[in-house]
Design an enzyme around this catalytic site. Structure first.
Site, PDB file in Angstrom:
ATOM      1  N   GLU A  49       0.861  -1.172   0.000  1.00  0.00           N
ATOM      2  CA  GLU A  49       0.000   0.000   0.000  1.00  0.00           C
ATOM      3  C   GLU A  49       0.902   1.227   0.000  1.00  0.00           C
ATOM      4  OE1 GLU A  49      -2.817   0.338   3.133  1.00  0.00           O
ATOM      5  OE2 GLU A  49      -4.220  -1.064   2.227  1.00  0.00           O
ATOM      6  N   ASP A  60      -5.991   9.477   9.340  1.00  0.00           N
ATOM      7  CA  ASP A  60      -4.632   9.156   9.776  1.00  0.00           C
ATOM      8  C   ASP A  60      -4.256   9.844  11.073  1.00  0.00           C
ATOM      9  OD1 ASP A  60      -3.859   7.461   7.595  1.00  0.00           O
ATOM     10  OD2 ASP A  60      -3.898   9.253   6.334  1.00  0.00           O
TER      11      ASP A  60
END
Length: 269
Positions: A49, A60
């Site tokens: 990824e 995040d």
């Protein structure tokens, strides 16, 4: 077949669990991305990824936020990332690459143009955190070009939306292990096991679990019921201190190799 589908079919045939490391493209250095990707594969990564740096990464935590900020400061964007994937493909034509990020950079690039360029570069799938399942039409140019649309599911996903996600999932379904941001320490394997087991009854698409997987022990525990584990913040945090390409690659190998070994260790051993 798409490389993601091929890889998961091979993993299933070999009774192995997938290891999916996440790195932020351009951190610790834009010039180290390709070498770092090869180092991850050498250490046992089944898929990669590649995080697309974005200024407002809502899903995040601080570790990946800061990595994105550092990469953006160095001018890393989609053009740079696609160039690095193209370079990676010169030596590795089989390891699937998924771009993980947010919708805004793709829309600025142009959906159809991005789809064409991403496939030409060697990208296999896209996970856009802020593109809900209802915006499927937005993703149509990407899917038409051959990119797999990786969908997210979470503990807060309603049964109705989960059913839709299971029906439309491609490549693999990414299950977020807890309601929160990346890097948090809230992993409850018993709760995740129950949820993933229920999801796997609704879809034939492989299920990968991420968020909260930090080391060999947690990865092995999750792999007891998931098809793959995704590990990001713990790796990104270690890479942040690398001062050279060689150091970054060594850090990646040293971190990932024990996790690969733990996943491959026979159950009951």
């Amino acid at each position: 077949m798409n490389r993601i589908d091929t890889r998961f079919a091979a993993l299933k045939s070999a009774s192995r669990k997938g290891l999916i490391p996440f790195i932020t493209a351009g951190d610790p250095s834009p010039d180290s991305v390709v070498a770092l990707m090869h180092a991850l594969v050498a250490a046992g990564a089944d898929l990669i990824e590649l995080g697309v740096p974005f200024s407002d990464p809502m899903a995040d935590g601080p570790v990946i936020q800061h990595a994105s900020e550092r990469a953006l400061t160095k001018g890393v964007g989609l053009l740079t990332i696609l160039d690095r994937v193209r370079e990676f493909r010169k030596k590795d034509t089989s390891t699937p690459v998924v771009l993980m990020g947010y919708l805004n950079p793709v829309e600025i690039y142009g959906n159809a143009r991005f789809a064409r360029d991403a496939v030409a570069a060697g990208v296999d799938g896209v996970l856009l955190v802020d593109c809900p399942i209802e915006e499927g039409q937005t993703m149509q140019p990407l899917r038409a070009a051959g990119l797999r649309r990786i969908l997210l599911a979470a503990p807060t996903t309603t049964d109705l939306r989960l059913t839709a996600a299971c029906e439309q999932a491609e490549g693999f379904l990414y299950y977020v292990s807890f309601a929160g941001i990346t890097g948090a320490d809230r992993l409850s394997s018993a709760t995740v096991r129950e949820r993933v087991t229920a999801i796997k009854k609704k879809t034939r698409t492989p299920v990968a679990v991420g968020f909260g997987v930090k080391d060999a022990a947690s990865a092995r525990e999750i792999a007891g019921f998931a098809d793959a584990v995704v590990i990001g913040s713990a790796l990104v945090e270690r890479l942040a201190g690398a001062t050279s390409e060689q150091a970054a690659c060594a850090t990646a190998r040293d971190f990932l190799a024990p996790i690969r070994a733990a996943l491959d260790e026979p159950r009951g051993a």
